[in-house]
Motif scaffolding. Structure first.
Motif, short mmCIF file in Angstrom:
data_model
loop_
_atom_site.label_atom_id
_atom_site.label_comp_id
_atom_site.label_asym_id
_atom_site.label_seq_id
_atom_site.Cartn_x
_atom_site.Cartn_y
_atom_site.Cartn_z
N VAL A 8 22.44 -17.17 -45.30
CA VAL A 8 23.15 -18.20 -44.54
C VAL A 8 23.69 -19.27 -45.48
O VAL A 8 24.85 -19.70 -45.35
N GLY A 9 22.86 -19.69 -46.42
CA GLY A 9 23.30 -20.72 -47.37
C GLY A 9 24.54 -20.30 -48.13
O GLY A 9 25.48 -21.08 -48.29
N ALA A 10 24.54 -19.05 -48.59
CA ALA A 10 25.68 -18.54 -49.36
C ALA A 10 26.93 -18.48 -48.50
O ALA A 10 28.03 -18.83 -48.94
N GLU A 11 26.77 -18.03 -47.24
CA GLU A 11 27.93 -17.92 -46.35
C GLU A 11 28.48 -19.31 -46.00
O GLU A 11 29.69 -19.51 -45.95
N ILE A 15 32.33 -21.23 -46.80
CA ILE A 15 33.29 -21.84 -45.87
C ILE A 15 33.18 -23.37 -45.84
O ILE A 15 33.70 -24.02 -44.94
N SER A 16 32.51 -23.93 -46.85
CA SER A 16 32.27 -25.38 -46.85
C SER A 16 33.57 -26.19 -46.87
O SER A 16 33.63 -27.28 -46.30
N GLU A 17 34.61 -25.65 -47.49
CA GLU A 17 35.87 -26.39 -47.57
C GLU A 17 36.49 -26.59 -46.19
O GLU A 17 37.34 -27.46 -46.00
N VAL A 18 36.06 -25.79 -45.22
CA VAL A 18 36.56 -25.93 -43.86
C VAL A 18 35.57 -26.72 -43.01
O VAL A 18 35.93 -27.69 -42.35
N LEU A 48 30.11 -12.80 -42.04
CA LEU A 48 30.91 -13.84 -41.41
C LEU A 48 32.40 -13.56 -41.60
O LEU A 48 32.86 -13.29 -42.71
N GLN A 49 33.15 -13.63 -40.51
CA GLN A 49 34.59 -13.38 -40.55
C GLN A 49 35.35 -14.71 -40.57
O GLN A 49 34.77 -15.77 -40.78
N ASN A 50 36.66 -14.65 -40.33
CA ASN A 50 37.49 -15.85 -40.38
C ASN A 50 37.64 -16.56 -39.04
O ASN A 50 38.41 -17.49 -38.92
N ASP A 51 36.91 -16.09 -38.01
CA ASP A 51 36.91 -16.75 -36.71
C ASP A 51 35.65 -17.60 -36.59
O ASP A 51 34.53 -17.07 -36.68
N LEU A 52 35.82 -18.90 -36.40
CA LEU A 52 34.69 -19.83 -36.35
C LEU A 52 34.63 -20.51 -34.99
O LEU A 52 35.65 -21.01 -34.50
N ASP A 53 33.44 -20.51 -34.38
CA ASP A 53 33.22 -21.18 -33.10
C ASP A 53 32.33 -22.40 -33.31
O ASP A 53 31.30 -22.31 -33.99
N PHE A 54 32.73 -23.50 -32.68
CA PHE A 54 31.94 -24.73 -32.76
C PHE A 54 31.68 -25.24 -31.35
O PHE A 54 32.44 -24.96 -30.41
#
Length: 472
Positions: A8-11, A15-18, A48-54
């Motif tokens: 999880v940390g690596a993933e 994506i931290s820049e987003v 993890l893909q490029n679709d992010l849900d918040f």
């Protein structure tokens, strides 16, 4: 667990820049923001893909305001459900206000009430592995329903009572089967029991939504797991009844297994060949799943003790077309799958001898743009445990494909047409447009199949001879 935390940390670092700048914008405005659901689960699985849900404490109007000036584009098609979408570089993002929902028993559409806590939002989600969240930018992990334990044990459970969850949204029963197929997870016994008990609730779900879940399941890495669950719980009886019906039959060539098990094997052997199609292919997989559905309706017992299924290919194609129409598939998909079901026995009809040029041409013509998928389905359908017979069938089909390739080079078989077109036919015979032109065209096409390419002079002579015989 340590390994999961490291993954999880690596993933999240990736994506931290987003996620970090986005989280800072919401925090500065006094709102909470959490990465939630599938992306958290997939981060733990390292996929993890490029679709992010918040999910957020902010209301949709505030979310939209905070995205302006940061996102490359925004949209609000889900505003009624509290969702604002946006794109940032290669990332597709959806941000949904905390929700607390209530359902009409006759509808799966919730009456949306905005919630005021992350805990309430997570408690309404479908499965515990989708009910985890990570705060951004702080990266505090929230897991009130022990989803990480279920993820480590590769099991699907619901956050609350599964009966309550499936009563609220019956589509979640299809999603359980789909996630089993996508993740390779087992489904907890109490969830299977609730699915079995509540299967009839699926009938309030639209055909389109059932179809979409079925497509995702069939295109998943382990579709057998999901399909087996649908049959086991009785859901298949309601959404794809042709599949469980196969378990009642015995395959005439393979008495040691029923047609249901044979069908799942054909599906898996189709998947093994999908590199020929460039990856997962719904049409090829669904044709494999449906190729023998005509057998229950065509079974006949012969006096010598054998069982026949004459014309199950034709009957199965009609059944496939009917089922796919009911599930609202596109006409192109319906035509493609039905054609494959109808043609899946064609190879065996030619026997094991040398194929004539005429037979090869007809095989290619009838398959049309489904030829590559027909190659795959026919090979996958050879599931005999007799090693010598299996090897013979493979060699015979290898020979057929070689003959197709050879003739294709010589004759442009993908676009076989008569040697004379309609205009030439009318000029030669001195007739006007009408049924007779079509009959002449069909005659020349059959001649082309039998004899191969002809010169214009030879084709003209053959046409005139045919015409004279008709007139006589």
């Amino acid at each position: 667990m340590v390994e999961i935390q490291q993954t999880v940390g690596a993933e999240l670092d990736r994506i931290s820049e987003v996620i970090d700048p986005l989280g800072e914008r919401f925090a500065a405005a006094g709102h909470e923001l959490f990465l939630v659901g599938g992306p958290v689960r997939d981060a733990m699985l390292g996929r993890l893909q490029n679709d992010l849900d918040f999910t957020t404490s902010a209301r949709p109007d505030e979310t939209e305001r905070l995205l302006k000036g940061w996102a490359d584009a925004t949209w609000d098609m889900g505003r009624a459900f509290g969702t604002i979408g946006c794109r940032k570089g290669d990332w597709q993002i959806e941000i949904t206000t905390y929700r607390a929902e209530s359902y009409d028993p006759d509808s799966r559409k919730p009456e949306v009430d905005f919630g005021d806590s992350l805990a309430g939002d997570l408690g309404r989600r479908d499965f515990t592995v989708n009910a985890m969240a990570v705060s951004v930018p702080g990266r505090v992990f929230e897991d009130p329903h022990h989803g990480v334990v279920d993820l480590a044990q590769r099991v699907l459970r619901t956050p609350g009572r599964p009966q309550d969850s499936f009563s609220d949204d019956p589509l979640r029963m299809m999603r359980a089967a789909r996630f089993a197929a996508q993740l390779g997870f087992d489904v907890a016994p109490e969830v299977v029991e609730a699915m079995t008990e509540m299967a009839p609730r699926i009938e309030i779900i639209s055909a389109e939504r059932v179809r979409d879940e079925l497509v995702k399941l069939i295109c998943a890495p382990w579709p057998r797991k999901g399909l087996t669950l649908l049959v086991q719980t009785g859901l298949a009886e309601l959404v794809l009844p042709e599949l469980p019906a196969l378990a009642l039959e015995r395959d005439e060539h393979h008495r040691h297994k029923d047609v249901y098990e044979h069908t799942l094997t054909v599906l898996e052997q189709t998947i093994d060949q999908e590199d020929r199609l460039g990856g997962p292919d719904f049409v090829a997989r669904f044709a494999a799943l449906m190729h023998d559905v005509g057998k229950p309706r065509t079974r006949k017992f012969v006096d010598d003790g054998t069982v026949t299924f004459h014309h199950h290919d034709v009957v199965g194609a009609k059944m496939t077309r009917k089922r796919m129409k009911a599930l609202r598939f596109s006409n192109d998909q319906i035509d493609a799958v039905s054609k494959l079901v109808e043609l899946h026995l064609r190879f065996h009809g030619y026997g094991s001898g040398e194929w004539t040029d005429s037979a090869v041409r007809r095989y290619v013509r009838d398959a049309g743009d489904q030829l590559e998928r027909l190659h795959i389905l026919t090979r996958a359908d050879c599931t005999t445990r007799n090693a010598r017979k299996a090897a013979r069938l493979r060699r015979t089909y290898d020979d057929l494909e070689a003959r197709i390739a050879q003739l294709s080079e010589q004759e442009e078989m993908a676009s076989i047409r008569p040697d004379l077109d309609g205009t030439q036919i009318m000029e030669i015979l001195g007739i006007a447009p009408g049924r007779e032109v079509g009959q002449a065209y069909k005659f020349l096409l059959e001649l082309r199949m039998d004899e191969g390419p002809m010169s214009e002079e030879a084709a003209t002579k053959a046409l005139l001879d045919w015409w004279a015989a008709r007139q006589g």
